[in-house]
Scaffold this motif. Structure first.
Motif, PDB file in Angstrom:
ATOM      1  N   GLU A  36      -3.821  -2.698 -23.078  1.00 41.98           N
ATOM      2  CA  GLU A  36      -2.550  -3.295 -22.815  1.00 41.98           C
ATOM      3  C   GLU A  36      -1.670  -2.676 -22.295  1.00 41.98           C
ATOM      4  OE1 GLU A  36      -4.975  -4.105 -25.059  1.00 41.98           O
ATOM      5  OE2 GLU A  36      -5.158  -5.898 -25.850  1.00 41.98           O
ATOM      6  N   ASN A  37      -1.528  -1.118 -22.913  1.00 40.55           N
ATOM      7  CA  ASN A  37      -0.724  -0.119 -21.931  1.00 40.55           C
ATOM      8  C   ASN A  37       0.159  -0.114 -20.904  1.00 40.55           C
ATOM      9  OD1 ASN A  37      -2.279   0.704 -23.231  1.00 40.55           O
ATOM     10  ND2 ASN A  37      -0.739   3.075 -24.519  1.00 40.55           N
ATOM     11  N   THR A  38      -2.067  -0.261 -20.410  1.00 42.10           N
ATOM     12  CA  THR A  38      -1.563   0.670 -19.154  1.00 42.10           C
ATOM     13  C   THR A  38      -0.205  -0.776 -17.898  1.00 42.10           C
ATOM     14  OG1 THR A  38      -3.644   1.037 -18.966  1.00 42.10           O
ATOM     15  CG2 THR A  38      -2.779   0.214 -16.743  1.00 42.10           C
ATOM     16  N   LEU A  39       0.424  -0.091 -17.346  1.00 40.88           N
ATOM     17  CA  LEU A  39       1.215  -1.010 -16.697  1.00 40.88           C
ATOM     18  C   LEU A  39       1.729  -0.821 -16.011  1.00 40.88           C
ATOM     19  CD1 LEU A  39       5.064  -0.283 -17.868  1.00 40.88           C
ATOM     20  CD2 LEU A  39       4.927  -1.052 -15.438  1.00 40.88           C
ATOM     21  N   LEU A  40       0.291   0.347 -14.458  1.00 40.03           N
ATOM     22  CA  LEU A  40       0.420   0.222 -13.754  1.00 40.03           C
ATOM     23  C   LEU A  40      -0.196   0.952 -13.035  1.00 40.03           C
ATOM     24  CD1 LEU A  40       2.130   2.510 -11.403  1.00 40.03           C
ATOM     25  CD2 LEU A  40       4.139   0.377 -12.463  1.00 40.03           C
ATOM     26  N   PHE A  41      -0.562   0.425 -11.342  1.00 39.87           N
ATOM     27  CA  PHE A  41      -1.540   1.330 -11.032  1.00 39.87           C
ATOM     28  C   PHE A  41      -0.407   2.576  -9.620  1.00 39.87           C
ATOM     29  CE2 PHE A  41      -4.634  -0.929 -12.830  1.00 39.87           C
ATOM     30  CZ  PHE A  41      -5.495  -0.364 -13.668  1.00 39.87           C
ATOM     31  N   PHE A  42      -0.455   3.872  -9.288  1.00 39.02           N
ATOM     32  CA  PHE A  42       0.012   3.864  -8.275  1.00 39.02           C
ATOM     33  C   PHE A  42      -1.711   4.048  -6.789  1.00 39.02           C
ATOM     34  CE2 PHE A  42       3.026   5.842 -10.184  1.00 39.02           C
ATOM     35  CZ  PHE A  42       4.036   4.895  -9.909  1.00 39.02           C
ATOM     36  N   ALA A  43      -1.293   3.053  -5.909  1.00 40.57           N
ATOM     37  CA  ALA A  43      -2.473   3.761  -4.637  1.00 40.57           C
ATOM     38  C   ALA A  43      -2.172   5.005  -4.337  1.00 40.57           C
ATOM     39  CB  ALA A  43      -1.967   2.174  -4.173  1.00 40.57           C
ATOM     40  N   GLY A  44      -1.000   5.380  -3.992  1.00 35.09           N
ATOM     41  CA  GLY A  44      -0.727   6.521  -3.648  1.00 35.09           C
ATOM     42  C   GLY A  44       0.111   7.586  -3.746  1.00 35.09           C
ATOM     43  N   ASN A  45       0.248   8.872  -3.494  1.00 37.23           N
ATOM     44  CA  ASN A  45       1.412   9.627  -4.032  1.00 37.23           C
ATOM     45  C   ASN A  45       2.081  10.724  -3.115  1.00 37.23           C
ATOM     46  OD1 ASN A  45       3.376  10.952  -5.996  1.00 37.23           O
ATOM     47  ND2 ASN A  45       1.734  12.983  -5.571  1.00 37.23           N
ATOM     48  N   GLU A  46       2.787  10.000  -2.221  1.00 39.81           N
ATOM     49  CA  GLU A  46       3.404  11.010  -0.586  1.00 39.81           C
ATOM     50  C   GLU A  46       1.988  11.581  -0.700  1.00 39.81           C
ATOM     51  OE1 GLU A  46       4.826  14.529  -2.353  1.00 39.81           O
ATOM     52  OE2 GLU A  46       6.543  13.817  -3.738  1.00 39.81           O
ATOM     53  N   VAL A  47       1.780  10.516   0.342  1.00 36.94           N
ATOM     54  CA  VAL A  47       1.234  10.580   1.094  1.00 36.94           C
ATOM     55  C   VAL A  47       1.982  10.418   2.890  1.00 36.94           C
ATOM     56  CG1 VAL A  47      -1.202   9.318   1.615  1.00 36.94           C
ATOM     57  CG2 VAL A  47      -1.254   9.290  -0.216  1.00 36.94           C
ATOM     58  N   ILE A  48       2.883  10.099   2.091  1.00 39.29           N
ATOM     59  CA  ILE A  48       3.405   9.499   3.535  1.00 39.29           C
ATOM     60  C   ILE A  48       4.609  10.412   3.767  1.00 39.29           C
ATOM     61  CG2 ILE A  48       5.026   8.304   5.120  1.00 39.29           C
ATOM     62  CD1 ILE A  48       3.441   5.742   3.924  1.00 39.29           C
ATOM     63  N   ASN A  49       5.024  12.006   3.994  1.00 42.82           N
ATOM     64  CA  ASN A  49       5.567  12.805   3.543  1.00 42.82           C
ATOM     65  C   ASN A  49       6.754  13.696   4.815  1.00 42.82           C
ATOM     66  OD1 ASN A  49       3.469  14.344   4.488  1.00 42.82           O
ATOM     67  ND2 ASN A  49       3.670  16.166   3.163  1.00 42.82           N
ATOM     68  N   ASP A  50       6.030  12.854   5.282  1.00 45.77           N
ATOM     69  CA  ASP A  50       6.815  13.391   7.524  1.00 45.77           C
ATOM     70  C   ASP A  50       6.809  11.933   8.237  1.00 45.77           C
ATOM     71  OD1 ASP A  50       4.057  14.160   8.076  1.00 45.77           O
ATOM     72  OD2 ASP A  50       4.288  16.530   8.189  1.00 45.77           O
ATOM     73  N   VAL A  51       7.346  12.605   9.628  1.00 50.67           N
ATOM     74  CA  VAL A  51       7.642  11.447  10.586  1.00 50.67           C
ATOM     75  C   VAL A  51       5.534  11.234  11.061  1.00 50.67           C
ATOM     76  CG1 VAL A  51       7.913  11.577  12.826  1.00 50.67           C
ATOM     77  CG2 VAL A  51       9.616  11.845  11.158  1.00 50.67           C
ATOM     78  N   PRO A  52       5.137  12.732  11.411  1.00 49.29           N
ATOM     79  CA  PRO A  52       3.948  12.693  11.815  1.00 49.29           C
ATOM     80  C   PRO A  52       2.929  11.503  10.822  1.00 49.29           C
ATOM     81  CG  PRO A  52       4.688  14.073  12.605  1.00 49.29           C
ATOM     82  CD  PRO A  52       4.948  14.159  11.180  1.00 49.29           C
ATOM     83  N   SER A  53       2.831  11.846   9.286  1.00 48.64           N
ATOM     84  CA  SER A  53       2.083  10.626   8.540  1.00 48.64           C
ATOM     85  C   SER A  53       2.757   9.570   8.694  1.00 48.64           C
ATOM     86  CB  SER A  53       1.613  12.040   7.331  1.00 48.64           C
ATOM     87  OG  SER A  53       3.529  11.504   7.015  1.00 48.64           O
ATOM     88  N   GLY A  54       3.716   9.365   8.932  1.00 42.65           N
ATOM     89  CA  GLY A  54       4.441   7.867   8.658  1.00 42.65           C
ATOM     90  C   GLY A  54       4.202   7.355  10.125  1.00 42.65           C
ATOM     91  N   GLY A  55       3.534   8.275  10.890  1.00 37.01           N
ATOM     92  CA  GLY A  55       3.297   7.161  12.140  1.00 37.01           C
ATOM     93  C   GLY A  55       1.861   6.537  11.821  1.00 37.01           C
ATOM     94  N   VAL A  56       0.709   6.944  10.799  1.00 33.91           N
ATOM     95  CA  VAL A  56      -0.456   6.707  11.198  1.00 33.91           C
ATOM     96  C   VAL A  56      -0.791   6.350   9.715  1.00 33.91           C
ATOM     97  CG1 VAL A  56      -0.941   8.321  12.896  1.00 33.91           C
ATOM     98  CG2 VAL A  56      -1.095   9.096  10.300  1.00 33.91           C
ATOM     99  N   VAL A  57      -0.548   7.249   8.535  1.00 39.10           N
ATOM    100  CA  VAL A  57      -0.668   6.375   7.509  1.00 39.10           C
ATOM    101  C   VAL A  57      -0.409   4.468   7.053  1.00 39.10           C
ATOM    102  CG1 VAL A  57      -0.340   7.138   4.880  1.00 39.10           C
ATOM    103  CG2 VAL A  57      -0.936   8.391   6.348  1.00 39.10           C
ATOM    104  N   PRO A  58       0.850   4.321   6.795  1.00 37.32           N
ATOM    105  CA  PRO A  58       1.240   3.111   6.659  1.00 37.32           C
ATOM    106  C   PRO A  58      -0.235   2.627   6.489  1.00 37.32           C
ATOM    107  CG  PRO A  58       3.271   4.177   7.906  1.00 37.32           C
ATOM    108  CD  PRO A  58       2.225   4.912   7.749  1.00 37.32           C
ATOM    109  N   PRO A  59      -0.553   1.768   7.696  1.00 38.19           N
ATOM    110  CA  PRO A  59      -1.616   0.449   7.472  1.00 38.19           C
ATOM    111  C   PRO A  59      -2.541   1.046   6.099  1.00 38.19           C
ATOM    112  CG  PRO A  59      -1.064   1.361   9.825  1.00 38.19           C
ATOM    113  CD  PRO A  59      -0.220   2.264   9.108  1.00 38.19           C
TER     114      PRO A  59
END
Length: 471
Positions: A149-172
């Protein structure tokens, strides 16, 4: 048979009451029972660091009850109400650790990924790692922690998008993983557990990342690919800074119209050292709490990067570091009634519609078409993974810490123990005194023990009557 039933009922008195579920309404975390807003006062918890995650060891940060008891006692004294755990092995048993943290009113924020090959999304070629096997592993983490019951949330990712190049392919792909996790939880969990993303605080792409992940195609919140929350790892406040010098004012302005809760998934710049944590009263003060929902200090244990609050030794002993003392002093200045006991206000915020105009950085993906579920993964979502880990709350009967723990001055802390909080309360600064006693625990625990004792007596009487009629 009668004796075994009586014993089972008596054992229930040793079971701690679960913390109250935290839900999301608009851009606020909300206590599902009281309806009041909830602010995170947390720490990152990953003893050994990411490089210390080794499934072959048979251990992870939440698998050893004795270790968790030691750390929960120190966190309870510190005043935190949540931990973020980055790397967990879903095949291990986490029942005792989860139950210990629950007993002291501490929620868990769980990352579903790990640094091992095939267990995270590659930021350069995400399509190569978004597979059925990868999703099976993330669903296993959900299965392992969904019943606490004390599991509050899950993170689907951590800093996978960390610059413009990764921002061009990772968001979807981040939206796709979010969709798959939320659909799996909807089918296989008895309660809704939020899913979100932990972002790098990179000025060029931060707002675009947030907009991309919070928007909806339909204009409402029903799209499962939309994150339930958005967090950022921010280290812009260093030393004795200010609201404006640190650019916290910019963050508040940027997120002022957020449709999901926003908080710091990491904070606590360690230059200069020792840290003074003067950002704490600002994060939890009137300048920021209308927009942000608190944060997680990086980090609990001392690792090579020198962010630790506590030094953990190889023999299991531990010593509080000066940063722990400073952070505790800052926490103790906070008005907890203002933070946790006021009605939530941002209960209905309309999310933006997904359009290319949301994206302002050249090169950042502005196409909101997300990948289909990988081959074979839909069956996992529909039918559940097999075998599936199973977690459950267990009685917490041992409360005294067995390891030697020292204050920052070297003095041994005598009789260090957890104090089990009653009335389903989350931990906060002041919940437990420096001596380890809860200011109101006696009355509360007395009430809970009375209720439990009456329930046991009634239960035993019922079983006795049934047993007599059978005889």
């Amino acid at each position: 048979m009668f004796v075994s039933k009586a014993v089972a009922l008596l054992a229930l008195c040793a079971t701690t009451f679960a913390v109250q579920s935290i839900i999301i309404k608009g851009s606020d975390f909300v206590n599902s029972v009281t309806g009041n807003r909830f602010q995170l006062l947390g720490v990152a918890y990953q003893p050994g660091g990411s490089s210390g995650y080794d499934p072959s060891s048979g251990l992870d940060p939440l698998s050893d009850g004795n270790v968790c008891l030691r750390d929960a006692a120190l966190m309870e004294r510190l005043g935190v109400n949540a931990i973020r755990v980055y790397n967990v092995d879903p095949d291990l048993n986490h029942d005792m650790c989860a139950s210990i943290f629950n007993a002291v009113g501490i929620y868990m924020l769980i990352d579903v990924n790990s640094p091992l090959p095939g267990q995270s999304i590659d930021r350069v070629e995400p399509w190569t790692t978004y597979t059925s096997s990868y999703l099976n592993r993330t669903f296993a983490v959900v299965e392992a922690f969904k019943s606490y019951e004390n599991t509050l949330l899950f993170f689907a990712g951590n800093e996978v998008i960390n610059d413009v190049p990764s921002g061009g392919v990772v968001p979807p792909y981040m939206r796709a993983v979010t969709r798959d996790l939320k659909n799996y939880i909807a089918k296989h969990s008895t309660r809704s557990i939020p899913v979100g993303y932990s972002a790098a605080d990179v000025r060029d792409i931060l707002v675009d990342t947030w907009n991309y992940l919070q928007c909806t195609e339909t204009g409402d919140t029903s799209d499962p690919s939309r994150v339930d929350l958005f967090a950022l790892n921010s280290y812009s406040w260093c030393g004795d800074s200010t609201f404006t010098t640190s650019s916290y004012n910019v963050l508040v302005s940027d997120f002022s119209n957020t449709s999901v809760p926003v908080f710091f998934s990491e904070y606590g710049c360690n230059k200069p050292a020792p840290r003074v944590f003067t950002e704490v009263p600002v994060i939890y003060g009137p300048l920021m709490t209308p927009v942000l929902s608190g944060g997680m200090v990086y980090e609990y244990s001392e690792e090579p990067d020198d962010y630790g609050l506590v030094q953990i030794n190889s023999n299991g002993s531990a010593q509080i570091l000066p940063d722990y003392d400073t952070l505790q002093k800052q926490f103790d200045t906070l008005n907890i009634t203002y933070l946790q006991d006021l009605p939530a206000q941002n209960l209905s915020v309309t999310p933006p519609k997904c359009t290319s105009s949301l994206i302002t950085t050249p090169g950042f993906d502005s196409n909101f078409t997300i990948p289909d579920v990988p081959l074979g993964a839909q069956a996992l979502i529909d039918d559940g993974i097999s075998p599936a880990p199973v977690g459950k709350m267990v009685p917490v009967t041992a409360t005294k810490v067995s390891q030697v723990v020292q204050q920052s001055n070297g003095d041994v802390i005598q009789n260090l123990a957890i104090t089990i909080l009653a009335d389903d309360r989350s931990n906060n600064p002041g919940s437990v005194t420096s001596s380890g006693a809860s200011p109101s625990a006696t009355k509360k625990n007395g009430g809970e023990n009375l209720k439990c004792s009456l329930s046991v007596l009634l239960g035993i009487a019922s079983f006795a009557a049934l047993w007599t009629s059978i005889l």
